[in-house]
Scaffold this active site. Structure first.
Site, short mmCIF file in Angstrom:
data_model
loop_
_atom_site.label_atom_id
_atom_site.label_comp_id
_atom_site.label_asym_id
_atom_site.label_seq_id
_atom_site.Cartn_x
_atom_site.Cartn_y
_atom_site.Cartn_z
N GLU A 84 -21.80 -29.66 -13.09
CA GLU A 84 -21.27 -29.00 -14.27
C GLU A 84 -22.34 -28.84 -15.35
O GLU A 84 -22.32 -27.87 -16.12
CB GLU A 84 -20.05 -29.76 -14.78
N GLU B 60 -14.83 -34.22 -7.08
CA GLU B 60 -13.85 -34.96 -7.88
C GLU B 60 -12.53 -35.19 -7.16
O GLU B 60 -11.92 -36.25 -7.29
CB GLU B 60 -13.60 -34.23 -9.21
#
Length: 264
Positions: A118, A138
């Protein structure tokens, strides 16, 4: 201009080095695969503030030590104390919610996972070694990529590829990331920072006001219609055309000499 800040506590280390108009930010927690901590996030945020505030700096590079860019959030600290590496107003890593106004290049060696990926998605340009890997795992840990991964991955990658990353947690290679348009250049292992410096140097040769305005319009116009874009870009482009640098560029071209930018 060249300086290096005193190295901080290696447990939460981020090294900052400025030279030739380029600010290099290095996440330096190799034993933890450069996993992000709150202290490291604050150091990155401070470095990005410096990048935007210093008129001698034209571009930034974000990278990691050893063979990992960033493995994301330090899950051990999160499990032990609930620590989240977030800076108010700037988000994860001190970056994802408020990227700098000046160009930022991610130089990726090895793994960029979860929040590490990210951070890459929040950068403007990406240079990766051929051994780099990008992933959003995740879902495998009962979490979700909420530091920009869910929506930025679908902006820069084909929708099906982005969804595969998000829903399976499986990574992609540097070669595939380049083929899909995420990565600008793939280089030999160990050469990512050097190649990123070449890109940053090319940026630094250009008029700073024009560079910043170009980045601002390119990022903010993603949701504008064409009619809106022609109108709303004037807020940025009029100032560039009225600047001293807008006179300097044509003058230098006509006289066949290097322009002397003032940023005004």
């Amino acid at each position: 201009m060249s300086d290096e800040l005193e190295r901080p506590d290696p447990v939460d280390g981020v090294r900052i080095e400025a030279s030739d108009g380029i600010l290099v930010i290095t996440i330096d927690r190799p034993e933890q695969r450069n996993a992000m901590t709150k202290a490291a996030a604050h150091q990155i945020a401070a470095a990005l503030d410096r990048l935007d505030a210093d008129p001698e700096l034209a571009a930034g590079i974000l990278t990691g030590t050893a063979d990992t860019f960033c493995a994301g959030m330090d899950l051990k600290r999160f499990a032990e104390s609930g620590e989240r590496p977030i800076v108010e107003g700037r988000g994860f890593g001190g970056l994802v919610e408020a990227p700098p106004a000046k160009p930022l290049i991610a130089a990726v060696e090895g793994w960029a996972l979860g929040g590490g990926f990210e951070l890459v998605l929040a950068a403007d340009l990406v240079v990766a070694s051929d051994g780099a890997r990008f992933g959003l795992p995740e879902v495998r840990r009962g979490l979700i990529a909420r530091a920009g991964g869910i929506f930025r991955a679908t902006q820069v990658l084909p929708r099906a590829i982005a969804l595969e990353l998000l829903l399976t947690g499986e990574p992609i290679t540097a070669a595939d990331a380049h083929r899909y348009g995420l990565v600008n250049r793939v280089v030999a292992e160990g050469a990512a920072v050097a190649a990123a410096r070449e890109l940053a140097a090319a940026i630094a040769r250009n008029a700073p006001l024009a560079v910043r305005a170009s980045k601002a319009v390119a990022r903010r116009s993603r949701t504008w219609t064409d009619d809106e874009a022609f109108e709303r870009q004037l807020e940025y482009t009029d100032a560039v055309f009225a600047s001293a640098d807008a006179k300097e560029g044509p003058r230098a071209f006509a006289e066949r000499c290097a322009p002397r930018w003032t940023g005004r």
